[in-house]
Design a protein around this motif. Structure first.
Motif, short mmCIF file in Angstrom:
data_model
loop_
_atom_site.label_atom_id
_atom_site.label_comp_id
_atom_site.label_asym_id
_atom_site.label_seq_id
_atom_site.Cartn_x
_atom_site.Cartn_y
_atom_site.Cartn_z
N PHE A 183 1.03 -1.19 0.01
CA PHE A 183 0.02 -0.03 -0.09
C PHE A 183 0.78 1.26 0.00
O PHE A 183 1.94 1.30 0.42
N SER A 184 0.28 2.07 -0.51
CA SER A 184 1.10 3.66 -0.54
C SER A 184 0.28 4.58 0.53
O SER A 184 -0.78 4.33 0.57
N TYR A 185 0.86 5.77 0.73
CA TYR A 185 0.40 6.82 1.60
C TYR A 185 0.60 8.16 0.93
O TYR A 185 1.61 8.45 0.43
N PRO A 186 -0.42 8.95 1.08
CA PRO A 186 -0.20 10.28 0.65
C PRO A 186 0.98 11.10 1.31
O PRO A 186 1.34 10.72 2.67
N ILE A 187 1.34 11.99 0.79
CA ILE A 187 2.86 12.70 1.35
C ILE A 187 2.42 13.41 2.43
O ILE A 187 3.40 13.62 3.46
N PHE A 188 1.14 13.81 3.01
CA PHE A 188 0.86 14.22 4.30
C PHE A 188 0.62 13.23 5.50
O PHE A 188 0.34 13.73 6.45
N SER A 189 0.78 12.18 5.17
CA SER A 189 0.76 11.08 6.02
C SER A 189 1.64 11.35 7.21
O SER A 189 2.91 11.47 7.19
N GLN A 190 1.17 11.63 8.56
CA GLN A 190 2.01 11.56 9.60
C GLN A 190 2.87 10.38 9.91
O GLN A 190 4.03 10.74 10.72
N GLU A 191 2.47 9.36 9.62
CA GLU A 191 3.68 7.96 9.93
C GLU A 191 3.68 7.49 8.72
O GLU A 191 2.97 7.25 7.75
N GLU A 192 4.90 7.02 8.54
CA GLU A 192 5.27 5.88 7.33
C GLU A 192 5.30 4.62 8.05
O GLU A 192 5.84 4.28 9.37
N PRO A 193 5.24 3.35 7.29
CA PRO A 193 5.08 2.25 7.92
C PRO A 193 6.43 1.74 8.18
O PRO A 193 7.40 1.97 7.40
N ILE A 194 6.71 0.90 9.01
CA ILE A 194 8.12 0.07 9.30
C ILE A 194 7.61 -1.41 8.73
O ILE A 194 6.75 -2.00 9.32
N ARG A 195 8.48 -1.69 7.84
CA ARG A 195 8.39 -3.37 7.23
C ARG A 195 9.66 -3.98 7.43
O ARG A 195 10.58 -3.55 7.24
N ILE A 196 9.22 -5.16 8.04
CA ILE A 196 10.42 -5.86 8.39
C ILE A 196 10.24 -7.53 7.71
O ILE A 196 8.82 -7.59 7.70
N ALA A 197 10.96 -8.14 7.38
CA ALA A 197 10.76 -9.45 6.55
C ALA A 197 12.01 -10.18 6.83
O ALA A 197 12.95 -9.75 7.13
#
Length: 335
Positions: free
Chosen positions: A14-28
């Protein structure tokens, strides 16, 4: 651990608009003979991967039959004075619960049969009726007990296999860890078993795809449906990802503890939704062994579970059986 990647993940792309307050942390990474993917939101921007991998290693040292010195392996080989831990205890008690609820269709004492058919860490054996009958003599959950922190067997040949649902439980273990760190928005996937907590910051549900049950050991299949998750677990068991060919016939990896042979019915895959992934995983296996008609009766008695079952009709076409609450979760993919 089983390698049964059933679900296709929308949540990781998924993607987020640039004004999103948080970015996801992804680990694998890799675990239990398969892969894991975890996505979460944390205002402190912490990376929990080292701690998560340590937890997964500790988990394997308890319940993985692929590790010779794990607790379950030591119990299976009848080592003396083996004390079980919380992971083993939780698996044992859940297995006992589902064994009773499914009238023995789910039974983790099938380990000797799992190995004989070539689905475990042991050497595959030549399948003959006399061999199966001899192994069935020490299959039955009534032959083993947990008292305090020790296991007692009525027959030393009894051996346990939690691989049918331990992966689901490992999802719960990681989810509990994230909860303890104050993480409230996340999705955890291990080998296709999933738990999603909360909603994404933009208000959307987490989404995963359920594959069509087409025989395929190597890669993902086209999607049959999409499930939206919020504080919900899903596990899928199917007969199309792990199977063997014996004398020109296909045999799925789910063993019927009453016959000693892999299940043979028209139920192709069972996706079970619940509040805990261990319950979803164990019951998905039990439902697949039960077969469609018995599964319907079982599910009518267990409203804590929601189910999306794919089966083949007399013409070989896909048909769907859904529990009443599933329409709020599932949407079909248009052909």
């Amino acid at each position: 651990m089983k390698n049964n990647l059933i679900l296709t993940f929308f949540c990781l792309f998924f993607s987020y608009p640039i004004f999103s307050q948080e970015e996801p942390i992804r680990i694998a990474g890799n675990t239990q003979g398969t892969t894991y993917h975890i996505t979460y939101f944390d205002k402190k921007n912490r990376n929990f991967q080292p701690k998560i991998e340590k937890l997964l290693h500790q988990f394997d040292l308890s319940v993985s039959t692929y590790i010779p010195n794990s607790i379950i392996s030591r119990i299976n080989s009848n080592q003396k004075n083996v004390k079980v831990d919380k992971y083993f205890t939780t698996c044992f008690n859940k297995a006992k619960e589902v064994w009773k609820n499914t009238d023995g269709a789910f039974d983790p004492t099938v380990y000797s049969l799992v190995n004989a058919w070539g689905f475990g860490p042991g050497k595959k054996q030549t399948i003959e009726k006399v061999k199966i009958d001899s192994l069935l003599e020490f299959v039955g959950f009534e032959l083993i007990e947990l008292k305090g922190n020790k296991i007692f067997k009525k027959d030393p040949r009894v051996a346990l296999d939690f691989n049918a649902f331990a992966q689901g439980y490992s999802v719960d273990v990681i989810s509990e860890f994230l909860n303890s760190k104050g993480i409230t928005t996340y999705i955890v996937e291990i080998g296709g078993e999933v738990y999603a907590n909360g909603r994404k910051p933009n208000g959307d549900n987490w989404k995963v795809g359920i594959e069509k049950p087409i025989d395929n050991k190597e890669s993902t299949n086209p999607l049959k449906a999409i499930a939206k998750l919020e504080n919900l677990a899903i596990a899928t068991s199917g007969n199309y990802r792990r199977y063997t060919i014996e004398n020109g016939k296909k045999f799925a990896h789910h063993i019927d503890p009453k016959t000693g042979y892999p299940t043979k019915n028209n139920l192709l895959s069972a996706s079970i939704f619940s509040k805990q992934c261990i319950s979803s995983d164990a019951n998905a296996t039990g439902v697949l062994v039960l077969g469609l008609e018995k599964a319907k009766i079982f599910l009518e008695a267990h409203h804590e579970l929601q189910a999306y079952l794919i089966y083949s009709d007399e013409n070989g076409a896909y048909q769907i059986y859904e529990t009443l609450g599933i329409k709020d979760i599932i949407s079909e993919v248009e052909e």
